[in-house]
Write an enzyme that holds these catalytic residues in place. Structure first.
Site, PDB file in Angstrom:
ATOM      1  N   SER A 103      -1.323  -1.143   4.516  1.00  0.00           N
ATOM      2  CA  SER A 103      -1.659   0.242   4.186  1.00  0.00           C
ATOM      3  C   SER A 103      -2.932   0.273   3.335  1.00  0.00           C
ATOM      4  O   SER A 103      -3.988  -0.154   3.790  1.00  0.00           O
ATOM      5  CB  SER A 103      -0.458   0.911   3.504  1.00  0.00           C
ATOM      6  OG  SER A 103      -0.596   2.301   3.434  1.00  0.00           O
ATOM      7  N   ASP A 152       3.309   6.299  13.576  1.00  0.00           N
ATOM      8  CA  ASP A 152       2.914   6.286  12.166  1.00  0.00           C
ATOM      9  C   ASP A 152       2.230   7.614  11.810  1.00  0.00           C
ATOM     10  O   ASP A 152       1.158   7.917  12.346  1.00  0.00           O
ATOM     11  CB  ASP A 152       1.958   5.110  11.919  1.00  0.00           C
ATOM     12  CG  ASP A 152       1.706   4.857  10.439  1.00  0.00           C
ATOM     13  OD1 ASP A 152       1.827   5.807   9.646  1.00  0.00           O
ATOM     14  OD2 ASP A 152       1.391   3.707  10.087  1.00  0.00           O
ATOM     15  N   HIS A 183       5.324   4.090   9.634  1.00  0.00           N
ATOM     16  CA  HIS A 183       4.477   3.358   8.691  1.00  0.00           C
ATOM     17  C   HIS A 183       5.197   2.168   8.054  1.00  0.00           C
ATOM     18  O   HIS A 183       4.594   1.410   7.306  1.00  0.00           O
ATOM     19  CB  HIS A 183       3.988   4.317   7.596  1.00  0.00           C
ATOM     20  CG  HIS A 183       2.757   3.856   6.884  1.00  0.00           C
ATOM     21  ND1 HIS A 183       1.541   3.672   7.510  1.00  0.00           N
ATOM     22  CD2 HIS A 183       2.550   3.524   5.571  1.00  0.00           C
ATOM     23  CE1 HIS A 183       0.638   3.267   6.629  1.00  0.00           C
ATOM     24  NE2 HIS A 183       1.229   3.164   5.452  1.00  0.00           N
TER      25      HIS A 183
END
Length: 202
Positions: A103, A152, A183
């Protein structure tokens, strides 16, 4: 070493791979430290802590909204991270350099690569979001694995595909692994990461 608070593994040999790991928003230097040791046993794991706080959640650079980066801040902090990684690499001449980020950690790692294409030998970018056009660069001889969720909500599939295409067009040996979720990290992408990093094991 000045610049970042970080955790560094002990006991690795002088020629062991250097394995930098970058946490996601709200994580810290411990988030992927043990995982890195499992993925590449014997590697010298180095995990820098993000030095930006967003409501108490640690990050590597500022943003002004979900998916909206402070580009000036990103440029400054990516340059600082390049210096941090390069200075560490210089202490272990000849060691292979690998990186893994998730991320926000994947975003800083990718941006470091844009600015210093010859720094990392191989990287794993988990659920990255790069909402801008990266600069031209030469990644010949470099390996990149991108892992992502097909649903996501934070990293659109089209943007992820564009990043993979960028690395391929820039000469990298790049691959893109999808799972059916969002995610979150899933076991199948960790297994793919382990397979990707096999050349650095032992």
């Amino acid at each position: 070493m000045a610049g970042y608070q970080y955790r560094e593994g002990q006991g690795a040999t002088a020629d062991a791979p250097l394995f930098f790991v970058f946490h996601g928003t709200g994580g810290d230097e411990n988030q992927f430290f043990d995982l890195a040791g499992e993925l590449v046993p014997g590697a010298r794991v180095i995990a820098p802590r993000g030095d930006v706080s967003e409501g108490g959640a640690l990050r590597y650079f500022r943003r002004t909204g979900e998916g909206v980066f402070d580009m000036d801040d990103l440029a400054r902090r990516a340059a600082a991270m390049v210096d941090f990684v390069a200075t560490t690499k210089a202490r272990y001449e000849g060691a292979k350099l690998i990186g893994l980020g998730y991320s926000n950690g994947a975003n800083i790692l990718a941006t470091v690569q844009f600015g210093a294409p010859d720094l990392f030998d191989a990287t794993v970018l988990m659920h990255p979001l790069i909402p801008f056009a990266p600069p031209k660069a030469d990644f010949v001889g470099r390996r990149v694995l991108i892992t992502a969720g097909q649903r996501d909500p934070m990293a659109p599939a089209s943007t992820t595909q564009q990043l993979a295409d960028y690395f391929t067009a820039s000469g990298a040996e790049a691959s893109l692994f999808w799972h059916a979720g969002g995610h979150e990290l899933r076991q199948e992408e960790l297994l793919e990461t382990q397979r990707f990093l096999t050349p650095f094991r032992g």
